[in-house]
Design a protein around this motif. Structure first.
Motif, PDB file in Angstrom:
ATOM      1  N   ALA A  90     -27.161  24.023 -40.910  1.00  0.00           N
ATOM      2  CA  ALA A  90     -26.360  23.729 -42.102  1.00  0.00           C
ATOM      3  C   ALA A  90     -25.050  23.007 -41.784  1.00  0.00           C
ATOM      4  CB  ALA A  90     -26.074  25.010 -42.878  1.00  0.00           C
ATOM      5  N   PRO A  91     -24.332  23.369 -40.710  1.00  0.00           N
ATOM      6  CA  PRO A  91     -23.109  22.599 -40.413  1.00  0.00           C
ATOM      7  C   PRO A  91     -23.403  21.122 -40.177  1.00  0.00           C
ATOM      8  CG  PRO A  91     -23.076  24.681 -39.249  1.00  0.00           C
ATOM      9  CD  PRO A  91     -24.454  24.557 -39.830  1.00  0.00           C
ATOM     10  N   GLU A  92     -24.513  20.821 -39.491  1.00  0.00           N
ATOM     11  CA  GLU A  92     -24.885  19.425 -39.283  1.00  0.00           C
ATOM     12  C   GLU A  92     -25.276  18.773 -40.611  1.00  0.00           C
ATOM     13  OE1 GLU A  92     -26.458  21.417 -35.397  1.00  0.00           O
ATOM     14  OE2 GLU A  92     -25.935  22.031 -37.428  1.00  0.00           O
ATOM     15  N   PHE A  93     -26.006  19.502 -41.450  1.00  0.00           N
ATOM     16  CA  PHE A  93     -26.451  18.977 -42.740  1.00  0.00           C
ATOM     17  C   PHE A  93     -25.270  18.599 -43.621  1.00  0.00           C
ATOM     18  CE2 PHE A  93     -27.502  19.844 -47.219  1.00  0.00           C
ATOM     19  CZ  PHE A  93     -28.549  18.955 -47.415  1.00  0.00           C
ATOM     20  N   ALA A 102     -22.140  15.650 -38.658  1.00  0.00           N
ATOM     21  CA  ALA A 102     -21.765  15.724 -37.243  1.00  0.00           C
ATOM     22  C   ALA A 102     -22.796  16.555 -36.488  1.00  0.00           C
ATOM     23  CB  ALA A 102     -20.377  16.340 -37.101  1.00  0.00           C
ATOM     24  N   LYS A 103     -22.755  16.476 -35.156  1.00  0.00           N
ATOM     25  CA  LYS A 103     -23.625  17.291 -34.321  1.00  0.00           C
ATOM     26  C   LYS A 103     -22.819  18.423 -33.705  1.00  0.00           C
ATOM     27  CE  LYS A 103     -24.928  15.699 -30.222  1.00  0.00           C
ATOM     28  NZ  LYS A 103     -24.242  16.511 -29.198  1.00  0.00           N
ATOM     29  N   LEU A 126     -13.325  19.186 -41.941  1.00  0.00           N
ATOM     30  CA  LEU A 126     -12.520  18.947 -40.731  1.00  0.00           C
ATOM     31  C   LEU A 126     -13.088  17.860 -39.824  1.00  0.00           C
ATOM     32  CD1 LEU A 126     -11.698  22.639 -39.677  1.00  0.00           C
ATOM     33  CD2 LEU A 126     -10.166  21.018 -40.819  1.00  0.00           C
ATOM     34  N   SER A 127     -14.279  17.345 -40.132  1.00  0.00           N
ATOM     35  CA  SER A 127     -14.938  16.422 -39.201  1.00  0.00           C
ATOM     36  C   SER A 127     -15.411  15.169 -39.924  1.00  0.00           C
ATOM     37  CB  SER A 127     -16.126  17.105 -38.522  1.00  0.00           C
ATOM     38  OG  SER A 127     -17.102  17.466 -39.480  1.00  0.00           O
ATOM     39  N   GLU A 128     -15.798  14.183 -39.110  1.00  0.00           N
ATOM     40  CA  GLU A 128     -16.433  12.961 -39.601  1.00  0.00           C
ATOM     41  C   GLU A 128     -17.877  12.938 -39.111  1.00  0.00           C
ATOM     42  OE1 GLU A 128     -15.039  11.062 -41.660  1.00  0.00           O
ATOM     43  OE2 GLU A 128     -12.897  11.453 -41.467  1.00  0.00           O
ATOM     44  N   PRO A 129     -18.764  12.200 -39.783  1.00  0.00           N
ATOM     45  CA  PRO A 129     -20.183  12.222 -39.407  1.00  0.00           C
ATOM     46  C   PRO A 129     -20.467  11.724 -37.993  1.00  0.00           C
ATOM     47  CG  PRO A 129     -19.890  11.274 -41.600  1.00  0.00           C
ATOM     48  CD  PRO A 129     -18.529  11.422 -41.009  1.00  0.00           C
TER      49      PRO A 129
END
Length: 344
Positions: free
Chosen positions: A93-96, A100-101, A71-74
């Motif tokens: 893990a979500p950031e990994f 994204a932050k 759902l996101s971009e880096p």
């Protein structure tokens, strides 16, 4: 007297039986097993979403992280509560997986529309130098045992949609929340404005499987690629499918969650009668309560297993109130609950 976590309880016998049946003979690998067709149809049916994309992974962290990555971009940021599971318990893990932050929306265990709007408005203010706005992630049941009402979910989704942002629901305890609200899966997800949900089963009697559901089917191929690249595509996928198929048969997913919530209600009632205080009002299957150190000592000596919360048994003052977390699963018996309460 085991109240440490609903992760610690046994696998439901119906699930073990389903795994044994699935073990007979041969099936195609990597999700092409025939059981997965049934699972996909059942999940689409219960969510009233015939076009939904449905996938299975083995852990809640994988479900959340891969869904949010899709759902996101880096260069974006993911908005969540400071007490969200993706912030407190997933080791970045979500950031990994996404690059994204996380942006923590100020407040307690629940986000409010006002705080979320302010947090979103605070991003995309530094041009190329700052993170861009990304998904909103909501933990349901919250990490403090409370439940977002349908109105609260709709209000948060309305704010997100006002900025054209997708919404992810972390439903590790999805069914505990569902039965607490007495609503339908559709009402708690896409009808409220949710775009993707991690539909949990491990905490509710499964050996280890979670479903990821995208109500926007255009995200399907990207998720498949991310799941494979992230090493979460099982070759012997039929053993994931078998668990979820059993979970969705004969309303096992609902009866297990109802039992867990009922067990928690019994424990809550007994704690109230014993004079315990609550950090958060219990709404599903998790309790945060305070009672004297002396009682905690007696419970631990009798073999009770649970986590103290920001406290330690060490100390001389047996009257000092210490906080703890108590979690009920579907399997804890009334006898165990009553034996725990008898020590107060």
């Amino acid at each position: 007297m085991y109240f440490a976590s609903d992760n610690s309880g046994p696998v439901h016998p119906q699930v073990l039986d389903a795994l044994a049946r699935a073990n007979d003979g041969y099936q195609m690998a990597y999700g092409a097993d025939t059981l997965m067709n049934d699972v996909r149809d059942k999940i689409r049916g219960l969510f009233e979403a015939p076009g939904a994309a449905v996938y299975l992974v083995a852990t809640g962290t994988a479900a959340n992280s891969l869904a949010l990555a899709t759902l996101s971009e880096p260069w974006q940021t993911i908005f969540c509560s400071p007490m969200a599971h993706i912030h407190e318990d997933e080791c970045n893990a979500p950031e990994f997986y996404s690059g994204a932050k996380l942006t923590l929306v100020p407040g307690g265990e629940k986000m409010t529309p006002q705080a979320l709007r302010q947090a979103i408005a605070g991003e995309e203010t530094r041009g190329v130098h700052g993170p861009q706005r990304g998904p909103v992630s909501i933990t349901q049941v919250t990490e403090r045992g409370t439940v977002y009402s349908l109105d609260e979910l709709r209000a948060l989704c309305t704010v997100a949609k006002g900025y054209n942002l997708p919404v992810h629901l972390d439903g590790a305890r999805f069914t505990n929340a569902l039965v607490a609200l007495d609503c339908t899966p559709a009402e708690m997800t896409w009808k409220a404005g949710v775009d993707a949900v991690s539909f949990g089963g491990t905490k509710n009697g499964l050996m280890g499987v979670e479903a990821v559901v995208f109500f926007d089917e255009s995200k399907a191929w990207e998720f498949e690629l991310r799941r494979k690249r992230g090493a979460h595509l099982f070759s012997k996928h039929r053993y994931l499918s078998a668990q979820m198929e059993a979970y969705l048969s004969d309303d096992l997913w609902l009866t297990s969650a109802r039992q867990a919530n009922a067990n928690c209600a019994r424990l809550t009632e007994g704690l109230r009668a014993a004079g315990a205080s609550f950090l958060h009002e219990p709404q599903a299957n998790m309790i945060f309560a305070s009672f004297p150190r002396g009682v905690h000592k007696a419970l631990h000596q009798a073999g009770a297993v649970y986590h103290l919360w920001g406290a330690t048994l060490e100390g001389e003052d047996d009257e000092e109130m210490l906080a703890c977390r108590l979690v009920c699963d579907w399997a804890i018996s009334n006898e165990q609950i009553d034996a725990f309460l008898a020590l107060f």
